[in-house]
Design a protein around this motif. Structure first.
Motif, PDB file in Angstrom:
ATOM      1  N   PHE A  13       0.828  -1.195   0.000  1.00 16.44           N
ATOM      2  CA  PHE A  13       0.000   0.000   0.000  1.00 16.44           C
ATOM      3  C   PHE A  13       0.871   1.257   0.000  1.00 16.44           C
ATOM      4  O   PHE A  13       0.701   2.153  -0.823  1.00 16.44           O
ATOM      5  CB  PHE A  13      -0.918  -0.027   1.226  1.00 16.44           C
ATOM      6  N   VAL A  14       1.835   1.305   0.922  1.00 19.00           N
ATOM      7  CA  VAL A  14       2.722   2.469   1.008  1.00 19.00           C
ATOM      8  C   VAL A  14       3.509   2.633  -0.291  1.00 19.00           C
ATOM      9  O   VAL A  14       3.635   3.724  -0.842  1.00 19.00           O
ATOM     10  CB  VAL A  14       3.684   2.310   2.202  1.00 19.00           C
ATOM     11  N   TYR A  15       4.019   1.513  -0.800  1.00 20.43           N
ATOM     12  CA  TYR A  15       4.851   1.554  -2.008  1.00 20.43           C
ATOM     13  C   TYR A  15       4.060   2.071  -3.206  1.00 20.43           C
ATOM     14  O   TYR A  15       4.524   2.944  -3.940  1.00 20.43           O
ATOM     15  CB  TYR A  15       5.387   0.152  -2.281  1.00 20.43           C
ATOM     16  N   VAL A  16       2.839   1.538  -3.366  1.00 15.69           N
ATOM     17  CA  VAL A  16       2.037   1.943  -4.522  1.00 15.69           C
ATOM     18  C   VAL A  16       1.638   3.411  -4.392  1.00 15.69           C
ATOM     19  O   VAL A  16       1.654   4.168  -5.351  1.00 15.69           O
ATOM     20  CB  VAL A  16       0.803   1.030  -4.667  1.00 15.69           C
ATOM     21  N   ARG A  17       1.315   3.843  -3.164  1.00 13.78           N
ATOM     22  CA  ARG A  17       1.021   5.239  -2.903  1.00 13.78           C
ATOM     23  C   ARG A  17       2.179   6.138  -3.333  1.00 13.78           C
ATOM     24  O   ARG A  17       2.012   7.132  -4.029  1.00 13.78           O
ATOM     25  CB  ARG A  17       0.782   5.448  -1.397  1.00 13.78           C
ATOM     26  N   ARG A  18       3.382   5.756  -2.870  1.00 14.78           N
ATOM     27  CA  ARG A  18       4.549   6.605  -3.097  1.00 14.78           C
ATOM     28  C   ARG A  18       4.973   6.618  -4.551  1.00 14.78           C
ATOM     29  O   ARG A  18       5.506   7.605  -5.049  1.00 14.78           O
ATOM     30  CB  ARG A  18       5.719   6.137  -2.221  1.00 14.78           C
ATOM     31  N   SER A  19       4.767   5.491  -5.235  1.00 17.35           N
ATOM     32  CA  SER A  19       5.195   5.454  -6.627  1.00 17.35           C
ATOM     33  C   SER A  19       4.157   6.115  -7.525  1.00 17.35           C
ATOM     34  O   SER A  19       4.369   6.256  -8.723  1.00 17.35           O
ATOM     35  CB  SER A  19       5.446   4.017  -7.076  1.00 17.35           C
ATOM     36  N   GLY A  20       3.043   6.553  -6.940  1.00 21.24           N
ATOM     37  CA  GLY A  20       2.083   7.352  -7.672  1.00 21.24           C
ATOM     38  C   GLY A  20       1.363   6.626  -8.784  1.00 21.24           C
ATOM     39  O   GLY A  20       0.940   7.216  -9.756  1.00 21.24           O
TER      40      GLY A  20
END
Lengths: 299, 286
Positions: free
Chosen positions: A287-294
Motif C-alpha cells: 500500500f505504502v509503495y504503490v502510494r509513493r510510486s504514484g
C-alpha cells in the motif's frame, strides 16, 4: 505476467448490444467462479484470522477453543521476529537485484534485439518450462564447493581459501532472484515496448543527453511495468521458503519456513498468527509503495 | 521520416557536443545488449545444468557433483520409489484443475468484459487478491478452513484439487479477459443483426475468436498446477505430487532421475510453444 496488475483495473465495458446483456446473466456467469473464490479464498482467510485467536493450549486431537487469544500475535512475534525481518530483507534484496538485472534485459529485448526479440522472450520464460524445485536444486550444483564458480572466486581471492557460496544468505538471495526474475522482465518489457520512439527523438532534438532522455522519458513511461514487476517479485519472495531450505542454512530461515513447520507440528494458532502477520505486513508495504510510486490505479 | 529525424538528431548532437560520441554511443547501445545477454545466461544456466545432471552417474547419494556420464537415468526413469506414481498424481491433478479453473474462469471473464452489473469492482478485487497473496498464506488459510470444518483427516487428492482450481482461477480470468477485451464487440453485434441468436453468436463468433486466450489460460493453469509446491504441501495429507517427491528426495539425497523428468518437461513445453508459434505464423502468412 503484466496481466494480473494491469488488467485488474476496471476496464470500461463495451456498449451492451441490444440490451441483452443485463445484470442477471452476468451474475449467472460470475456465480460458479465467485462461489469458488468465496468458499475457498474469502472464508479460509477469515478462518485463518479466527484460528490465530484460538487458545494455544488446544490441539488438533482435542479441539481448539475460541478465546480471542490476541497474545498469540505477541508470542509469535517474540519468537519469530528475526525470521520475519529476514524475509523482508531477503525479498527486498532479491527484488532490487531483479530490477538491476531485469531492466537491461527488458530494455535490450524491447529496443536492441531486432529480429531476435521473440527468441529472447522465449528464453525469458524458458525456466518456467521445468520444475521450480528441480531448477532450484540445480543451484546446489552451480554454487557447490567443488565446482567451477567457487574455485574461480577462490582463485581470484573474492572468496577466502575456505570460503563458500552454498548455504549462505547470498545463495538464498541468488535463488530468489533467479526464480522470480521473469516476473520482473515481462511487465518491464511490456511497458518499454509500448514507448513511442518519437518521444526519445524529440528529447534528443531538444538537446537532452541520452542519460537525461532516459531519466525523464524512458523511466517514467516504464514505471507501470516497474511497479508491477516489483510487486510480482517481492510478494512471492517474501513468502517463499523453498530457496531458503534448499540453498540456505539454519541461520537463513525465513518466515515461510516457520509457518510451514508450525503447521506441520500442529501448532495452528501460532502458525495462523504468523501467517496473518506476514500478510498484513505485505499489504501495508504494498500500500505504502504503490502510494509513493504514484501509480495507484494499478491495483 | 525516421531517417530524417535521426539525421537531424545526429547533426544536432554533433554540433552541440562535439565529435567522438559516435563510438561511445555504439558501445552504450551494445553494452545494454551484452548485459541483457549475460542476464539471459544467468536465467538459462540452471536449465542446462538440469539437462547435464540427467546424464550424471553420482558417486554417492549426497553428491552434488557430475561424477560420470551414464544413460541409466533415462532408461530407468521410474527407478526411484514413488517417482512415477507422483508424476501420475501431478498429471491427474493438473488436468482436472485446468479443466475446472478454465471453465469457471472463462465464464467469469465473459461476465466481467461483456456484461454490466453492480459490484464489478468488488468482483475485480476478489479476482485480483488471490494473485497478490503469498502462497504460504493462501495455503495456510485453506488448511485452517479444512481443519475447522473437520476434514483434516481427509487431506489428499481432493483438497489439493480444490486449492489448485483456486489459485489457477484468477490467472485464467485475467488471461481470457485480456483476449476478450481486445475483441471488437461489433463482430458479435453484426452476427446478431444477421439474426443469429445468442447461442449461435457465442459458438460461431465469440468462442472461436477467444479460443487462443482460453488455450493459453489452460496451458498456464496446467503449468502452475503441475509446479506448485508450497500450497500443495500444506494441504496434501499423505498424497505425494511430483514437486513433493522432489522435496522429499532433496532431504535424503537426490536421485538423478528427477533431472530426466525436468528435461522432458522442458522439451515438451518447448515443443508446445514452437508448434504454437509455427501455427500462428502459418495463419498470419495465409
Amino acid at each position: 505476467m503484466a496481466g494480473p496488475l494491469r488488467t485488474a483495473e476496471p476496464s470500461a465495458p463495451p456498449p451492451a448490444p441490444g440490451g441483452r446483456r443485463g445484470g442477471l446473466s452476468g451474475y449467472l456467469l460470475l456465480l460458479p467462479g465467485g462461489v469458488w473464490l468465496a468458499l475457498f479464498f474469502v472464508v479460509p482467510t477469515a478462518t485463518l484470522v479466527a484460528t490465530s485467536l484460538y487458545d494455544p493450549s488446544g490441539s488438533l486431537q482435542l479441539g481448539y477453543r475460541m478465546t480471542g487469544h490476541v497474545q498469540n500475535y505477541a508470542d509469535s512475534l517474540q519468537d519469530y521476529a528475526p525470521q520475519l525481518v529476514r524475509s523482508f530483507v531477503y525479498a527486498g534484496t532479491a527484488t532490487l537485484a531483479c530490477v538491476v538485472l531485469g531492466f537491461p534485459l527488458a530494455y535490450a529485448i524491447a529496443f536492441k534485439a531486432g529480429r531476435w526479440k521473440n527468441l529472447m522472450l522465449v528464453a525469458v520464460i524458458a525456466p518456467f518450462f521445468t520444475s521450480f524445485l528441480v531448477r532450484t536444486l540445480s543451484w546446489q550444483y552451480i554454487l557447490g564447493d567443488n565446482e567451477a564458480l567457487v574455485s574461480f572466486l577462490r582463485a581470484v581471492r573474492v572468496l577466502g581459501e575456505d570460503g563458500h557460496l552454498l548455504a549462505t544468505p547470498f545463495a538464498v538471495v541468488t535463488g530468489l532472484t533467479y526464480n522470480f526474475l521473469p516476473f520482473m522482465v515481462l511487465p518491464l518489457y511490456a511497458s518499454l515496448e509500448k514507448i513511442d520512439h518519437r518521444f526519445l527523438e524529440a528529447a534528443a532534438d531538444l538537446y537532452s543527453s541520452p542519460f537525461t532522455a532516459f531519466r525523464t522519458v524512458t523511466l517514467p513511461l516504464a514505471m507501470p511495468g516497474l511497479v508491477a514487476g516489483t510487486l510480482l517479485t517481492f510478494i512471492p519472495s517474501a513468502g517463499d521458503y523453498i530457496n531458503s531450505e534448499l540453498l540456505g542454512n539454519p541461520q537463513t530461515r525465513m518466515v515461510g519456513n516457520e509457518i510451514q513447520d508450525l503447521f506441520a507440528a500442529g501448532d495452528y494458532p501460532t502458525a495462523s498468527a504468523l501467517s496473518v502477520t506476514l500478510m498484513a505486513a505485505i499489504v501495508l508495504l504494498v500500500f505504502v509503495y504503490v502510494r509513493r510510486s504514484g501509480t495507484e490505479e494499478l491495483v | 521520416m525516421s531517417t530524417a529525424t535521426a539525421t537531424a538528431r545526429r547533426t544536432g548532437r554533433g554540433s552541440g557536443r562535439g565529435a567522438g560520441r559516435g563510438p561511445g554511443r555504439w558501445l552504450a547501445d551494445h553494452l545494454v545488449l551484452v548485459l541483457g545477454l549475460l542476464v539471459l545466461v544467468y536465467m538459462t544456466v540452471p536449465v542446462l545444468v538440469v539437462m547435464l545432471m540427467s546424464f550424471n552417474d553420482p558417486a554417492s547419494r549426497n553428491s552434488y557433483s557430475f561424477d560420470g556420464f551414464t544413460l541409466a537415468n533415462w532408461t530407468d526413469v521410474c527407478g526411484p520409489y514413488q517417482l512415477c506414481e507422483s508424476l501420475v498424481t501431478s498429471l491427474q491433478i493438473g488436468l482436472l484443475a485446468t479443466l475446472g479453473a478454465t471453465l469457471l474462469g472463462t465464464l467469469m471473464a465473459f461476465a466481467m468484459v461483456r456484461h454490466r452489473f453492480r459490484g464489478r469492482s468488488a468482483a475485480n478485487l476478489l479476482i485480483f487478491l488471490p494473485m497478490a497473496t503469498p502462497e504460504v498464506v493462501m495455503g495456510s488459510s485453506l488448511l485452517a478452513l479444512f481443519v475447522n470444518v473437520g476434514v483434516a483427516g481427509f487431506l489428499g487428492f481432493w483438497t489439493i484439487l480444490v486449492a489448485h482450481v483456486l489459485f489457477c482461477l484468477s490467472f485464467v480470468v485475467v488471461t481470457v479477459k485480456a483476449r476478450l477485451a481486445g475483441l471488437d464487440p461489433r463482430l458479435e453485434q453484426a452476427a446478431m443483426d444477421l439474426y443469429a441468436n445468442e447461442w449461435q453468436t457465442f459458438w460461431r463468433i465469440s468462442f472461436p475468436l477467444v479460443f487462443p486466450g482460453i488455450l493459453g489460460a489452460a496451458l498456464l493453469s496446467f503449468s502452475l498446477s503441475f509446479d506448485d509446491f508450497i500450497i500443495t504441501n500444506l494441504n496434501a495429507g499423505q498424497e505425494v505430487t511430483f514437486p513433493m517427491f522432489v522435496w522429499g528426495a532433496a532431504q535424503r539425497g537426490i536421485p538423478p532421475q528427477i533431472n530426466v523428468v525436468g528435461t522432458i518437461m522442458f522439451l515438451v513445453a518447448m515443443s508446445v510453444v514452437l508448434v504454437g508459434e509455427l501455427g500462428s505464423r502459418r495463419r498470419a502468412g495465409r
